[in-house]
Design a protein around this motif. Structure first.
Motif, PDB file in Angstrom:
ATOM      1  N   GLN A   1      28.826  41.060  40.783  1.00 11.41           N
ATOM      2  CA  GLN A   1      28.156  40.564  41.993  1.00 11.41           C
ATOM      3  C   GLN A   1      26.681  40.950  41.991  1.00 11.41           C
ATOM      4  O   GLN A   1      25.820  40.162  42.374  1.00 11.41           O
ATOM      5  N   LYS A   2      26.413  42.172  41.557  1.00  7.02           N
ATOM      6  CA  LYS A   2      25.019  42.633  41.484  1.00  7.02           C
ATOM      7  C   LYS A   2      24.226  41.765  40.509  1.00  7.02           C
ATOM      8  O   LYS A   2      23.128  41.296  40.820  1.00  7.02           O
TER       9      LYS A   2
ATOM     10  N   TYR B   1       7.968  36.792  44.213  1.00  2.00           N
ATOM     11  CA  TYR B   1       9.396  37.052  44.053  1.00  2.00           C
ATOM     12  C   TYR B   1       9.576  38.497  43.583  1.00  2.00           C
ATOM     13  O   TYR B   1       8.851  38.964  42.694  1.00  2.00           O
ATOM     14  N   LEU B   2      10.541  39.172  44.159  1.00  4.33           N
ATOM     15  CA  LEU B   2      10.808  40.572  43.835  1.00  4.33           C
ATOM     16  C   LEU B   2      12.311  40.745  43.646  1.00  4.33           C
ATOM     17  O   LEU B   2      13.090  40.498  44.566  1.00  4.33           O
ATOM     18  N   THR B   3      12.689  41.167  42.443  1.00  4.30           N
ATOM     19  CA  THR B   3      14.105  41.338  42.112  1.00  4.30           C
ATOM     20  C   THR B   3      14.388  42.800  41.803  1.00  4.30           C
ATOM     21  O   THR B   3      13.817  43.361  40.857  1.00  4.30           O
ATOM     22  N   PHE B   4      15.258  43.413  42.599  1.00  4.35           N
ATOM     23  CA  PHE B   4      15.681  44.790  42.345  1.00  4.35           C
ATOM     24  C   PHE B   4      16.929  44.771  41.471  1.00  4.35           C
ATOM     25  O   PHE B   4      17.960  44.233  41.868  1.00  4.35           O
ATOM     26  N   CYS B   5      16.817  45.378  40.285  1.00  2.00           N
ATOM     27  CA  CYS B   5      17.967  45.483  39.367  1.00  2.00           C
ATOM     28  C   CYS B   5      18.648  46.834  39.556  1.00  2.00           C
ATOM     29  O   CYS B   5      19.138  47.439  38.598  1.00  2.00           O
ATOM     30  N   THR B   6      18.685  47.316  40.781  1.00  3.14           N
ATOM     31  CA  THR B   6      19.091  48.685  41.076  1.00  3.14           C
ATOM     32  C   THR B   6      20.180  48.698  42.129  1.00  3.14           C
ATOM     33  O   THR B   6      20.353  47.735  42.886  1.00  3.14           O
ATOM     34  N   GLY B   7      20.898  49.805  42.196  1.00  3.63           N
ATOM     35  CA  GLY B   7      21.938  49.929  43.198  1.00  3.63           C
ATOM     36  C   GLY B   7      22.564  51.305  43.129  1.00  3.63           C
ATOM     37  O   GLY B   7      22.395  52.037  42.150  1.00  3.63           O
ATOM     38  N   ALA B   8      23.325  51.658  44.188  1.00  6.41           N
ATOM     39  CA  ALA B   8      23.939  52.983  44.216  1.00  6.41           C
ATOM     40  C   ALA B   8      24.977  53.070  45.326  1.00  6.41           C
ATOM     41  O   ALA B   8      24.941  52.320  46.304  1.00  6.41           O
ATOM     42  N   SER B   9      25.886  54.003  45.143  1.00  5.74           N
ATOM     43  CA  SER B   9      26.827  54.439  46.173  1.00  5.74           C
ATOM     44  C   SER B   9      27.491  55.693  45.620  1.00  5.74           C
ATOM     45  O   SER B   9      27.227  56.104  44.477  1.00  5.74           O
TER      46      SER B   9
ATOM     47  N   GLY C   1      30.305  55.762  44.609  1.00  2.66           N
ATOM     48  CA  GLY C   1      31.148  55.294  43.504  1.00  2.66           C
ATOM     49  C   GLY C   1      30.371  54.702  42.350  1.00  2.66           C
ATOM     50  O   GLY C   1      30.961  54.271  41.356  1.00  2.66           O
ATOM     51  N   ALA C   2      29.037  54.669  42.475  1.00  4.85           N
ATOM     52  CA  ALA C   2      28.194  54.081  41.416  1.00  4.85           C
ATOM     53  C   ALA C   2      26.798  54.698  41.514  1.00  4.85           C
ATOM     54  O   ALA C   2      25.992  54.263  42.326  1.00  4.85           O
ATOM     55  N   TYR C   3      26.536  55.707  40.710  1.00  7.22           N
ATOM     56  CA  TYR C   3      25.243  56.397  40.760  1.00  7.22           C
ATOM     57  C   TYR C   3      24.145  55.521  40.149  1.00  7.22           C
ATOM     58  O   TYR C   3      24.433  54.656  39.300  1.00  7.22           O
ATOM     59  N   PRO C   4      22.885  55.746  40.543  1.00  5.67           N
ATOM     60  CA  PRO C   4      21.792  54.900  40.029  1.00  5.67           C
ATOM     61  C   PRO C   4      21.721  54.821  38.505  1.00  5.67           C
ATOM     62  O   PRO C   4      21.466  53.749  37.948  1.00  5.67           O
ATOM     63  N   ASN C   5      21.950  55.944  37.826  1.00  5.94           N
ATOM     64  CA  ASN C   5      21.852  55.909  36.356  1.00  5.94           C
ATOM     65  C   ASN C   5      22.967  55.069  35.736  1.00  5.94           C
ATOM     66  O   ASN C   5      22.758  54.381  34.734  1.00  5.94           O
ATOM     67  N   ALA C   6      24.155  55.076  36.355  1.00  7.36           N
ATOM     68  CA  ALA C   6      25.273  54.281  35.838  1.00  7.36           C
ATOM     69  C   ALA C   6      25.037  52.788  36.067  1.00  7.36           C
ATOM     70  O   ALA C   6      25.382  51.951  35.226  1.00  7.36           O
ATOM     71  N   VAL C   7      24.436  52.450  37.204  1.00  5.65           N
ATOM     72  CA  VAL C   7      24.093  51.056  37.481  1.00  5.65           C
ATOM     73  C   VAL C   7      23.021  50.581  36.504  1.00  5.65           C
ATOM     74  O   VAL C   7      23.129  49.499  35.902  1.00  5.65           O
ATOM     75  N   ALA C   8      21.981  51.411  36.314  1.00 10.62           N
ATOM     76  CA  ALA C   8      20.901  51.057  35.382  1.00 10.62           C
ATOM     77  C   ALA C   8      21.436  50.883  33.962  1.00 10.62           C
ATOM     78  O   ALA C   8      21.010  49.983  33.223  1.00 10.62           O
ATOM     79  N   ASP C   9      22.375  51.724  33.591  1.00  8.81           N
ATOM     80  CA  ASP C   9      22.975  51.670  32.262  1.00  8.81           C
ATOM     81  C   ASP C   9      23.547  50.283  31.963  1.00  8.81           C
ATOM     82  O   ASP C   9      23.463  49.784  30.833  1.00  8.81           O
ATOM     83  N   ARG C  10      24.100  49.643  32.978  1.00  7.00           N
ATOM     84  CA  ARG C  10      24.765  48.359  32.806  1.00  7.00           C
ATOM     85  C   ARG C  10      23.849  47.166  33.104  1.00  7.00           C
ATOM     86  O   ARG C  10      23.791  46.206  32.336  1.00  7.00           O
ATOM     87  N   ILE C  11      23.127  47.246  34.232  1.00  2.00           N
ATOM     88  CA  ILE C  11      22.294  46.101  34.629  1.00  2.00           C
ATOM     89  C   ILE C  11      21.080  45.954  33.712  1.00  2.00           C
ATOM     90  O   ILE C  11      20.701  44.832  33.339  1.00  2.00           O
ATOM     91  N   ASN C  12      20.444  47.067  33.317  1.00  2.28           N
ATOM     92  CA  ASN C  12      19.292  46.971  32.420  1.00  2.28           C
ATOM     93  C   ASN C  12      19.679  46.339  31.088  1.00  2.28           C
ATOM     94  O   ASN C  12      18.919  45.570  30.496  1.00  2.28           O
ATOM     95  N   TYR C  13      20.877  46.661  30.618  1.00  3.62           N
ATOM     96  CA  TYR C  13      21.385  46.080  29.368  1.00  3.62           C
ATOM     97  C   TYR C  13      21.526  44.563  29.499  1.00  3.62           C
ATOM     98  O   TYR C  13      21.110  43.802  28.616  1.00  3.62           O
ATOM     99  N   ARG C  14      22.088  44.136  30.615  1.00  2.00           N
ATOM    100  CA  ARG C  14      22.267  42.695  30.831  1.00  2.00           C
ATOM    101  C   ARG C  14      20.917  41.998  30.972  1.00  2.00           C
ATOM    102  O   ARG C  14      20.714  40.888  30.459  1.00  2.00           O
ATOM    103  N   LEU C  15      19.984  42.649  31.671  1.00  5.85           N
ATOM    104  CA  LEU C  15      18.654  42.072  31.856  1.00  5.85           C
ATOM    105  C   LEU C  15      17.933  41.941  30.518  1.00  5.85           C
ATOM    106  O   LEU C  15      17.311  40.905  30.242  1.00  5.85           O
ATOM    107  N   TYR C  16      18.016  42.969  29.695  1.00  6.92           N
ATOM    108  CA  TYR C  16      17.361  42.922  28.382  1.00  6.92           C
ATOM    109  C   TYR C  16      17.873  41.728  27.572  1.00  6.92           C
ATOM    110  O   TYR C  16      17.088  40.946  27.015  1.00  6.92           O
ATOM    111  N   ASN C  17      19.178  41.568  27.527  1.00  7.15           N
ATOM    112  CA  ASN C  17      19.759  40.454  26.763  1.00  7.15           C
ATOM    113  C   ASN C  17      19.384  39.103  27.368  1.00  7.15           C
ATOM    114  O   ASN C  17      19.126  38.131  26.637  1.00  7.15           O
TER     115      ASN C  17
END
Length: 275
Positions: free
Chosen positions: A196-197, A217-225, A227-243
């Motif tokens: 969803q993110k 336009y401003l897109t935040f590739c970030t998130g947290a709770s 159940g999902a710490y910022p570094n864990a979200v970055a680990d996954r979303i940054n990878y998808r963004l790079y590709n």
């Protein structure tokens, strides 16, 4: 993520690649809204443990890597502006942010910094309004060092300056943050909600690619709770963004501002190369 340095995500203290003068090759006549700009979310959030921390590079290192949008959260406390992420004080004040930024801009005068200024956490023991305290800091540096208008400037108008992105009430002191097209789905209950993110990220990037040129336009590739710490979200979303960005090849595409947690230096360069 641990203490690792990848193309897309970096939790070490120093970027692997630096690009401090990338704006110097962009024509003066380009509007800020026409650019692809790498940025950081909660840019000064370096302390507080895994639930709080969003960055590992200090501000000067972010600028050296090519970051040109920063997200500055100030608590209004005794008519001063300490930097906070929620309850956590980040051992920095707004005047330190301005000092570091202008030190960088003096060394790299063809660059500009877009600075979102936002009130954070509980105000306490003030005799001034938040906007009055912000303007005191600006006045001390010198208002001519800033872009304090509501209209979107060309790069030539703001080289060597800070563009204030005003995310607080009061008289106009910059471009209104609320005027942007923003994707900021920051609450992720668990890491299983990553799809969803990513969908919200991709949707806004596509809007930036095809949208009107006079809109930021401003897109935040970030998130947290919890159940999902910022570094864990970055680990996954940054990878998808790079590709995603790499799949576009060498096309020149306007992505707008992309705000990241724990960005990898080569991901930053991919955004820059889109210009």
């Amino acid at each position: 993520m641990g203490n690792s340095q990848r193309k897309d995500a970096d939790s070490t203290a120093s970027p692997a690649v630096k690009n401090p003068d990338w704006m110097s090759s962009i024509p003066d006549g380009k509007y800020i809204s026409e650019l692809s700009i790498p940025g950081t979310h909660d840019s000064l959030s370096l302390y507080g443990g895994p639930f709080i921390q969003c960055q590992s590079w200090k501000l000067c290192s972010q600028y050296e890597a090519g970051i040109r949008f920063v997200d500055v959260r100030c608590r209004h406390f005794h008519n001063s502006l300490p930097i906070h992420h929620g309850v956590k004080y980040q051992y920095y004040f707004f005047d330190n942010v301005l000092d570091d930024t202008f030190h960088f801009l003096q060394q790299h005068p063809k660059e500009t910094i877009l600075m979102r200024v936002k009130e954070e956490y509980k105000a306490a023991n003030n005799t001034e309004k938040f906007y009055e305290t912000v303007f005191c800091y600006i006045k001390e540096v010198g208002p001519t060092q800033f872009w304090l208008h509501h209209r979107i400037p060309t790069l030539g108008q703001v080289r060597g300056k800070i563009i204030i992105l005003q995310d607080y009430s009061g008289p106009t002191m910059g471009i209104p943050y609320e005027s942007f097209c923003i994707a900021d789905k920051y609450y992720l209950p668990t890491l299983f909600d990553m799809a969803q993110k990513w969908n919200s990220v991709e949707e806004n990037l596509n809007s930036a690619q095809y949208g009107v040129c006079n809109k930021i336009y401003l897109t935040f590739c970030t998130g947290a709770s919890w159940g999902a710490y910022p570094n864990a979200v970055a680990d996954r979303i940054n990878y998808r963004l790079y590709n995603y960005l790499e799949s576009k090849g060498k096309k020149k595409i306007r992505w707008g501002i992309i705000a990241l947690d724990f960005p990898g230096a080569e991901l930053v360069q991919l955004i820059i190369y889109s210009n």
